[in-house]
Design an enzyme around this catalytic site. Structure first.
Site, PDB file in Angstrom:
ATOM      1  CE1 TYR A 151      19.546  34.141  57.808  1.00 33.86           C
ATOM      2  CE2 TYR A 151      17.006  34.229  59.115  1.00 33.86           C
ATOM      3  CZ  TYR A 151      18.265  35.038  58.684  1.00 33.86           C
ATOM      4  OH  TYR A 151      18.002  35.950  59.060  1.00 33.86           O
ATOM      5  CG  ASN A 161      26.614  40.983  60.960  1.00 38.09           C
ATOM      6  OD1 ASN A 161      25.152  41.890  61.457  1.00 38.09           O
ATOM      7  ND2 ASN A 161      26.870  41.469  59.823  1.00 38.09           N
ATOM      8  CE  LYS A 197      20.640  34.651  61.918  1.00 40.15           C
ATOM      9  NZ  LYS A 197      21.473  35.261  61.727  1.00 40.15           N
ATOM     10  CG  ASP A 251      34.909  31.750  55.527  1.00 35.96           C
ATOM     11  OD1 ASP A 251      33.851  31.208  56.408  1.00 35.96           O
ATOM     12  OD2 ASP A 251      34.559  30.940  54.011  1.00 35.96           O
ATOM     13  CB  VAL A 252      33.251  33.845  60.844  1.00 34.26           C
ATOM     14  CG1 VAL A 252      33.385  35.079  60.613  1.00 34.26           C
ATOM     15  CG2 VAL A 252      31.394  33.761  59.467  1.00 34.26           C
TER      16      VAL A 252
END
Ligand code: NAD
Length: 267
Positions: free
Chosen positions: A165, A93, A169, A66-67
Site C-alpha cells: 500500500y 479514487n 501511494k 475493474d480499474v
C-alpha cells in the site's frame, strides 16, 4: 441553489460506490457536475449514489469496471464519452489494502494492490488525458481538464505491515507530479489529495470500537476522524477554477496527521 463552480462539467469517479469515492461523487454533483459512478462489485451501492446525485439535480450513471483491467477501463471511457460527450474531471479514487508483514506478503497481494492503486491510475488517466487534449479548453473553463488522484498520508509516512500500500501511494506521488509537469502545456492540471483517517469501510477496524478510535485519535491533532465530505470539499476546490494555479500538489486533508503529533509536547 448552492454555489456551483462545476456547473455542467462532466466527472468520472472511480471506486465511487462507497466511502470517499461516494462522498466525492456527491460533492461534485452538489457543485453542479454530472458524474459517472464507477464501481467494482456493488451495483446497489453505486445505484444509491446515482439516485442521490439525481436528487441533487445532476445527471449520473453507474458503470462497472475493474480499474486494473485495460479492457474494462476502455469500455468505461467509451460509456463516459458516449453518455456525457466529454470528461472535465477524473478522480482516481479506487484503492484497497491487502496487509501482511513483509516476510509473509505474497506476490499476489503485492500485484493486486499495485495493480489497482497505481496501474489503475495509469490506465484511467491516460484515456482521460487523451480525451481532454482532443477536446481542448471548453467555453467557461480556464483549463482543458483536471485529474485528482486519491493518495494518502502514506505517500510520506512509512507504514509497517503495509509495504504494498505504501509503495503504491509513494508511486502515486511521483506519477502525479510527473504528469503535472508533462501536461501543464496542454492546460491539464493534476493534483493529489492525501487523506488522513477518514471513516470508511477500508479502515473500519481503526474506528469501530471506542478503544480503537481513542488510539487513532492520538495520531490526529485536530481531534476527530475525517468524513468523506471533508475529501469531497477539497476535491471540488481542486477541480474548480479557484484552484487554476495549483498543479502538481498533494493537499493533505488529515486533521494534522502529517504534523508528527508525537512531538506535540516537545518530543
Ligand atoms: P473504500 O473501501 O470504501 O473504497 C474503495 C473503493 O474502491 C471501493 O468502492 C471499492 O469497490 C473500489 N475498488 C476496489 N478495487 C477496485 C477496482 N479494481 N476497480 C474499481 N474500483 C475498485 O475505502 P475508502 O477509504 O473510501 O478509499 C478510497 C481511496 O481513499 C483509496 O484509494 C484509499 O487508499 C484512499 N485513502 C483512504 C483513507 C481512509 O482513511 N479511508 C486514507 C487515505 C487514503
Amino acid at each position: 441553489m448552492s454555489y456551483q463552480p462545476l456547473k455542467g462539467q462532466k466527472a468520472l469517479v472511480t471506486g465511487a460506490s462507497s466511502g470517499i469515492g461516494a462522498g466525492v461523487a456527491l460533492s461534485l454533483a452538489a457543485a453542479g457536475a454530472d458524474v459517472l459512478v464507477n464501481y467494482a462489485s456493488s451495483l446497489a451501492g453505486a445505484q444509491k449514489v446515482v439516485d442521490q446525485i439525481k436528487e441533487l439535480g445532476a445527471n449520473a450513471i453507474a458503470v462497472k469496471a475493474d480499474v486494473s483491467k485495460e479492457d474494462d477501463v476502455k469500455a468505461m471511457f467509451d460509456e463516459m464519452l458516449g453518455t456525457f460527450g466529454a470528461i472535465d474531471i477524473l478522480v482516481n479514487n479506487a484503492g484497497l489494502q491487502q496487509d501482511a508483514p513483509f516476510t509473509e506478503m505474497t506476490l499476489a497481494q503485492w500485484n493486486t494492490v499495485l495493480g489497482i492503486n497505481l496501474t489503475g491510475m495509469f490506465l484511467c488517466t491516460q484515456l482521460a488525458v487523451r480525451a481532454m487534449i482532443k477536446r481542448g479548453i471548453p467555453p467557461g473553463s480556464r483549463c482543458a481538464g483536471k485529474v485528482i488522484c486519491m493518495s494518502s498520508v502514506h505517500e510520506v509516512i512509512p507504514w509497517a505491515g503495509h509495504a504494498n500500500y505504501a509503495a503504491s501511494k509513494g508511486g502515486v506521488k511521483l506519477f502525479m507530479q510527473t504528469l503535472a509537469q508533462e501536461l501543464a502545456p496542454q492546460k491539464i492540471r493534476i493534483n493529489s489529495i492525501g487523506p488522513g483517517a477518514i471513516q470508511t469501510p477500508i479502515n473500519r477496524a481503526a474506528w469501530d470500537t471506542p478503544e480503537a478510535l481513542a488510539s487513532l485519535l492520538k495520531l490526529i491533532p485536530y481531534g476527530r476522524i475525517g468524513i468523506p465530505e471533508d475529501i469531497g470539499n477539497a476535491t471540488v476546490w481542486l477541480a474548480s477554477d479557484a484552484a487554476d494555479y495549483v498543479n502538481g500538489q498533494t493537499i493533505f486533508v488529515d486533521g494534522g496527521m502529517t504534523l508528527y503529533p508525537e512531538f506535540a509536547d516537545g518530543g
